[in-house]
Design a protein around this motif. Structure first.
Motif, mmCIF file in Angstrom:
data_model
loop_
_atom_site.group_PDB
_atom_site.id
_atom_site.type_symbol
_atom_site.label_atom_id
_atom_site.label_comp_id
_atom_site.label_asym_id
_atom_site.label_seq_id
_atom_site.Cartn_x
_atom_site.Cartn_y
_atom_site.Cartn_z
ATOM 1 N N LYS A 2 18.927 8.630 -1.018
ATOM 2 C CA LYS A 2 17.560 8.328 -1.457
ATOM 3 C C LYS A 2 17.453 8.395 -2.978
ATOM 4 O O LYS A 2 16.809 7.556 -3.607
ATOM 5 N N LYS A 3 18.084 9.393 -3.572
ATOM 6 C CA LYS A 3 18.034 9.528 -5.031
ATOM 7 C C LYS A 3 18.654 8.318 -5.714
ATOM 8 O O LYS A 3 18.134 7.821 -6.717
ATOM 9 N N LEU A 4 19.767 7.852 -5.172
ATOM 10 C CA LEU A 4 20.409 6.659 -5.730
ATOM 11 C C LEU A 4 19.464 5.463 -5.652
ATOM 12 O O LEU A 4 19.312 4.707 -6.624
ATOM 13 N N ILE A 5 18.823 5.290 -4.506
ATOM 14 C CA ILE A 5 17.901 4.166 -4.313
ATOM 15 C C ILE A 5 16.715 4.273 -5.271
ATOM 16 O O ILE A 5 16.306 3.290 -5.898
ATOM 17 N N GLU A 6 16.171 5.457 -5.404
ATOM 18 C CA GLU A 6 15.012 5.652 -6.281
ATOM 19 C C GLU A 6 15.341 5.376 -7.746
ATOM 20 O O GLU A 6 14.510 4.857 -8.488
ATOM 21 N N HIS A 7 16.562 5.685 -8.161
ATOM 22 C CA HIS A 7 16.938 5.531 -9.570
ATOM 23 C C HIS A 7 17.465 4.140 -9.917
ATOM 24 O O HIS A 7 17.358 3.708 -11.070
ATOM 25 N N GLU A 8 18.034 3.434 -8.923
ATOM 26 C CA GLU A 8 18.740 2.192 -9.241
ATOM 27 C C GLU A 8 18.194 0.960 -8.526
ATOM 28 O O GLU A 8 18.824 -0.090 -8.552
ATOM 29 N N ASN A 9 17.048 1.059 -7.886
ATOM 30 C CA ASN A 9 16.622 -0.036 -7.010
ATOM 31 C C ASN A 9 16.187 -1.297 -7.757
ATOM 32 O O ASN A 9 15.744 -1.255 -8.907
ATOM 33 N N LEU A 10 16.321 -2.397 -7.061
ATOM 34 C CA LEU A 10 16.035 -3.722 -7.615
ATOM 35 C C LEU A 10 14.579 -3.883 -8.031
ATOM 36 O O LEU A 10 14.280 -4.486 -9.067
ATOM 37 N N PHE A 11 13.657 -3.361 -7.247
ATOM 38 C CA PHE A 11 12.240 -3.514 -7.576
ATOM 39 C C PHE A 11 11.915 -2.880 -8.932
ATOM 40 O O PHE A 11 11.197 -3.465 -9.749
ATOM 41 N N SER A 12 12.433 -1.683 -9.170
ATOM 42 C CA SER A 12 12.173 -1.009 -10.450
ATOM 43 C C SER A 12 12.770 -1.796 -11.607
ATOM 44 O O SER A 12 12.161 -1.922 -12.675
ATOM 45 N N LYS A 13 13.959 -2.340 -11.395
ATOM 46 C CA LYS A 13 14.608 -3.124 -12.447
ATOM 47 C C LYS A 13 13.818 -4.394 -12.751
ATOM 48 O O LYS A 13 13.701 -4.802 -13.914
ATOM 49 N N LEU A 14 13.281 -5.017 -11.720
ATOM 50 C CA LEU A 14 12.476 -6.219 -11.932
ATOM 51 C C LEU A 14 11.191 -5.894 -12.690
ATOM 52 O O LEU A 14 10.774 -6.635 -13.586
ATOM 53 N N THR B 144 11.926 1.002 2.538
ATOM 54 C CA THR B 144 10.728 1.826 2.371
ATOM 55 C C THR B 144 10.865 2.741 1.166
ATOM 56 O O THR B 144 9.939 2.870 0.353
ATOM 57 N N VAL B 145 12.019 3.385 1.040
ATOM 58 C CA VAL B 145 12.257 4.277 -0.099
ATOM 59 C C VAL B 145 12.136 3.501 -1.407
ATOM 60 O O VAL B 145 11.487 3.950 -2.359
ATOM 61 N N MET B 146 12.744 2.327 -1.455
ATOM 62 C CA MET B 146 12.683 1.508 -2.662
ATOM 63 C C MET B 146 11.246 1.118 -2.995
ATOM 64 O O MET B 146 10.806 1.226 -4.149
ATOM 65 N N THR B 147 10.512 0.655 -1.994
ATOM 66 C CA THR B 147 9.156 0.167 -2.230
ATOM 67 C C THR B 147 8.219 1.281 -2.670
ATOM 68 O O THR B 147 7.444 1.125 -3.626
ATOM 69 N N LEU B 148 8.273 2.417 -1.991
ATOM 70 C CA LEU B 148 7.408 3.535 -2.369
ATOM 71 C C LEU B 148 7.767 4.067 -3.752
ATOM 72 O O LEU B 148 6.890 4.431 -4.536
ATOM 73 N N SER B 149 9.062 4.086 -4.062
ATOM 74 C CA SER B 149 9.498 4.589 -5.359
ATOM 75 C C SER B 149 9.058 3.668 -6.494
ATOM 76 O O SER B 149 8.562 4.127 -7.529
ATOM 77 N N ALA B 150 9.229 2.371 -6.294
ATOM 78 C CA ALA B 150 8.957 1.414 -7.372
ATOM 79 C C ALA B 150 7.498 0.981 -7.449
ATOM 80 O O ALA B 150 6.962 0.768 -8.537
ATOM 81 N N LEU B 151 6.858 0.838 -6.286
ATOM 82 C CA LEU B 151 5.502 0.284 -6.259
ATOM 83 C C LEU B 151 4.437 1.306 -5.881
ATOM 84 O O LEU B 151 3.253 1.090 -6.145
ATOM 85 N N GLY B 152 4.851 2.385 -5.215
ATOM 86 C CA GLY B 152 3.903 3.431 -4.850
ATOM 87 C C GLY B 152 3.105 3.161 -3.594
ATOM 88 O O GLY B 152 2.275 3.974 -3.189
ATOM 89 N N HIS B 153 3.343 2.022 -2.956
ATOM 90 C CA HIS B 153 2.585 1.686 -1.745
ATOM 91 C C HIS B 153 3.362 0.667 -0.926
ATOM 92 O O HIS B 153 4.283 0.017 -1.431
ATOM 93 N N VAL B 154 2.987 0.542 0.328
ATOM 94 C CA VAL B 154 3.536 -0.496 1.198
ATOM 95 C C VAL B 154 2.372 -1.268 1.810
ATOM 96 O O VAL B 154 1.227 -0.822 1.774
ATOM 97 N N ARG B 155 2.677 -2.428 2.342
ATOM 98 C CA ARG B 155 1.647 -3.197 3.044
ATOM 99 C C ARG B 155 1.395 -2.552 4.406
ATOM 100 O O ARG B 155 2.333 -2.141 5.083
ATOM 101 N N GLY B 156 0.130 -2.491 4.792
ATOM 102 C CA GLY B 156 -0.218 -1.809 6.027
ATOM 103 C C GLY B 156 -1.055 -2.650 6.960
ATOM 104 O O GLY B 156 -1.028 -3.886 6.934
ATOM 105 N N ARG B 157 -1.807 -1.962 7.779
ATOM 106 C CA ARG B 157 -2.606 -2.594 8.829
ATOM 107 C C ARG B 157 -3.562 -3.648 8.281
ATOM 108 O O ARG B 157 -3.667 -4.750 8.824
ATOM 109 N N ASN B 158 -4.243 -3.324 7.204
ATOM 110 C CA ASN B 158 -5.238 -4.257 6.669
ATOM 111 C C ASN B 158 -4.596 -5.559 6.197
ATOM 112 O O ASN B 158 -5.100 -6.654 6.477
ATOM 113 N N GLU B 159 -3.484 -5.443 5.477
ATOM 114 C CA GLU B 159 -2.799 -6.647 4.993
ATOM 115 C C GLU B 159 -2.292 -7.495 6.154
ATOM 116 O O GLU B 159 -2.348 -8.730 6.110
#
Length: 245
Positions: free
Chosen positions: A86-98, A128-143
């Motif tokens: 998880k730490k590797l994903i949080e530090h090196e993920n594609l979403f954060s780099k973009l 999920t780990v990448m998305t929450l780390s980089a964006l802070g949220h995921v798409r849910g029921r409403n979306e």
């Protein structure tokens, strides 16, 4: 010039198998779109220079970080990523780099929740780990109900067990929803993992259903690649469903 848009379809457990319809369900004439895409695929070594059977957590982490996660962890890891991965994903993920270069990424999958904090940490996938780390949220029921997200099974057929009481949708409808999401973002990721589950199950009906939905879904997305400055990508972490032996 319009900016480049990328739609990345990640399919778990989809490999390039032998051209033998007796053992490889992907050789069936029922799946012409998948056959066309796989015919142009570039094979990669899912072992990542690490002995043992390739697994989802390290394979997906490698794709979405650019780091050889299996080698970094010293082994292949299945299922959900443990703390070190998880730490590797949080530090090196594609979403954060973009985001660091001013691009807008998004994860198009929907969770049947309105609160991402209700997703147990031990049940958080690589995406999920990448998305929450980089964006802070995921798409849910409403979306999902607004047509701004797609469920992991494409048609919502597994969602009734999770409390969804709405109608099923066709793969073509979900493809349209995903195209709408991709139109609003620079990089859009969608994950489909029922292929891997079906491959593990050995159930021909589940294999057929997962591939039929994927076939129709991908056929509905091909128009994306025909637009200027739009790139449609299909990738996997390892094989599975192509081996029906």
């Amino acid at each position: 010039m319009s900016r480049l848009k990328v739609l990345f379809i990640f399919v778990d457990g989809l490999g390039i198998g032998p051209a033998d319809p007796a053992t490889n369900p992907l050789c069936s004439p029922q799946y012409p779109c998948l056959a066309r895409l796989l015919a142009n695929a570039v094979p990669l070594d899912a072992c990542l220079e690490v002995e043992g059977l390739p697994q989802s957590a390290t394979g997906q982490a490698t794709l979405l970080t650019g780091v050889n996660a299996a080698k970094q962890m010293g082994r292949h890891i299945e299922g959900f990523p443990p703390p070190a991965l998880k730490k590797l994903i949080e530090h090196e993920n594609l979403f954060s780099k973009l985001r660091k270069i001013g691009k807008q990424p998004t994860f198009a999958n929907s969770y049947w929740t309105t609160d991402p904090h209700r997703i147990p940490p031990r049940r958080q996938s690589v995406t999920t780990v990448m998305t929450l780390s980089a964006l802070g949220h995921v798409r849910g029921r409403n979306e999902l109900l607004e047509g701004k997200a797609v469920t992991h099974d494409i048609t919502r057929w597994t969602m009734h067990a999770r409390g969804y009481d709405g109608p099923l949708v066709t793969p073509e409808t979900s493809a349209g929803h995903l195209l709408d999401v991709a139109e609003e973002n620079d990089f859009t990721l969608f994950e489909y993992f029922l292929t891997d589950r079906a491959g593990h199950s050995g159930n021909p009906e589940l294999v057929s259903r997962s591939l039929e939905n994927l076939e129709r879904f991908m056929a509905g997305l091909l128009s994306f690649s025909e637009q200027p400055n739009c790139l449609l990508m299909l990738s996997s972490d390892h094989g599975n469903i192509e081996d029906g032996s």
